[in-house]
Design a protein around this motif. Structure first.
Motif, PDB file in Angstrom:
ATOM      1  N   LEU A  17      -5.173  -5.448   2.802  1.00 33.99           N
ATOM      2  CA  LEU A  17      -4.654  -5.426   4.167  1.00 33.99           C
ATOM      3  C   LEU A  17      -4.838  -6.783   4.842  1.00 33.99           C
ATOM      4  O   LEU A  17      -3.928  -7.280   5.521  1.00 33.99           O
TER       5      LEU A  17
ATOM      6  N   ARG B 208      -0.861 -10.297   5.466  1.00 35.81           N
ATOM      7  CA  ARG B 208      -0.599 -10.240   6.908  1.00 35.81           C
ATOM      8  C   ARG B 208       0.888 -10.108   7.214  1.00 35.81           C
ATOM      9  O   ARG B 208       1.283  -9.371   8.121  1.00 35.81           O
TER      10      ARG B 208
ATOM     11  N   THR C 239       1.989  -6.573   6.473  1.00 35.03           N
ATOM     12  CA  THR C 239       1.458  -5.666   7.493  1.00 35.03           C
ATOM     13  C   THR C 239       2.231  -5.806   8.799  1.00 35.03           C
ATOM     14  O   THR C 239       2.552  -4.809   9.463  1.00 35.03           O
TER      15      THR C 239
ATOM     16  N   PRO D 131       1.656   2.935   5.455  1.00 34.47           N
ATOM     17  CA  PRO D 131       0.532   2.505   4.604  1.00 34.47           C
ATOM     18  C   PRO D 131      -0.125   3.652   3.854  1.00 34.47           C
ATOM     19  O   PRO D 131      -0.667   3.447   2.761  1.00 34.47           O
TER      20      PRO D 131
ATOM     21  N   THR E  61      -6.947   2.117   6.119  1.00 33.28           N
ATOM     22  CA  THR E  61      -5.955   1.078   6.407  1.00 33.28           C
ATOM     23  C   THR E  61      -4.825   1.612   7.283  1.00 33.28           C
ATOM     24  O   THR E  61      -4.325   0.901   8.164  1.00 33.28           O
TER      25      THR E  61
ATOM     26  N   GLN F 103      -3.875   0.249  11.207  1.00 33.27           N
ATOM     27  CA  GLN F 103      -2.549  -0.155  11.672  1.00 33.27           C
ATOM     28  C   GLN F 103      -2.089   0.708  12.840  1.00 33.27           C
ATOM     29  O   GLN F 103      -1.444   0.216  13.773  1.00 33.27           O
TER      30      GLN F 103
END
Length: 284
Positions: free
Chosen positions: A38, A42, A45, A92, A133, A137
């Motif tokens: 994660l 970047r 994400t 995710p 994760t 987010q």
């Protein structure tokens, strides 16, 4: 003169303790792996977060003028916000299933299976990493609560975060249950289109479930994501009564107890993870 050293026998309790430490270390390693991924991806994400943000601004802002507030009980962006939280944690969480298949294809899973831990422990670590994760987010998107017309109430944010943890766990467990018996990522992507996307659209995140035909409404009543979205939406109404949206999941003409929705969501995740662990325990 030779001195003989006498070693004390290992007690069953000590052996169980050592075994437990090995299992926990394996879970920690898999969680750490997901967190490193994660932090190291970047751009990926950011793109995953951009999707629900665009929905919130473009779809929510565009339809806000077309959908009367009286039909939803709140403005459309406020109504849409729980669905966007669900969309944020869904992606995710689903990626955990894809990684399980790609690890199998690359041979990395076979190396993991050589570790002196139970197979179910590896699956538990993957589920925990995916849940964490996904929740991280989702927590980022909570920063846009003000855009959706919600106050930055610490209690509200904590309750929404707890709801997202439950939703992330259940979706991750479902993704693992789908992926555990598959050998090719392409098959998993096809299943996602057939299963996960309809679940999202029948969750009540985009439009009220009461607007659906009877037979579709029956399907949504068995949809775990519908309970997750309804849990988040009713949590908002609990803390901010003037932001109470239209009814979501209904049983016999009324909403089920909020705590029962949380328990059902947790139970669904546990059942999915247990089934996945049972399948995963079979030899490769």
């Amino acid at each position: 003169m030779t001195t003989l050293t006498r070693t004390s026998p290992v007690t069953p309790a000590a052996e169980r303790g050592t075994r437990l430490r090995h299992e926990l270390r394996a879970v920690h390693a898999l969680i750490h792996r997901d967190l490193l991924r994660l932090a190291g991806q970047r751009a990926h994400t950011a793109l995953m977060l951009l999707h629900p943000v665009l929905y919130l601004f473009l779809l929510g802002g565009g339809l806000a003028a077309l959908i009367p507030r009286s039909s939803l009980g709140v403005g459309y962006q406020t109504y849409l916000f729980p669905g966007m939280l669900m969309m944020t944690v869904q992606t995710p969480a689903i990626m955990v299933g894809i990684r399980l298949i790609t690890d199998r294809e690359s041979g990395y899973l076979r190396e993991l299976l050589m570790a002196p831990v139970h197979r179910s422990t590896l699956l538990l670590g993957s589920c925990a990493g995916g849940t964490l994760t996904a929740t991280v987010q989702g927590a980022v998107l909570l920063g846009l609560a003000g855009v959706a017309g919600l106050p930055y109430d610490p209690v509200l944010l904590v309750l929404l975060l707890a709801g997202m943890i439950l939703a992330s766990f259940t979706i991750t467990a479902l993704a693992l249950a789908l992926a555990v018996g598959l050998r090719r990522a392409e098959t998993f992507h096809t299943l996602l289109g057939l299963v996960m996307m309809p679940l999202l659209f029948l969750s009540g995140g985009f439009f009220p479930l009461t607007a659906l035909p009877g037979w579709v409404r029956a399907l949504s009543d068995a949809n775990p994501l519908a309970y997750a979205v309804d849990l988040l939406r009713r949590t908002i109404a609990l803390r901010v009564p003037d932001r109470a949206a239209a009814a979501g999941v209904e049983w016999a003409g009324g909403p089920p107890p909020l705590l029962l929705e949380a328990v059902l969501l947790l139970a669904g995740g546990i059942l999915a993870l247990s089934w996945a662990a049972h399948r995963f325990s079979r030899p490769e």
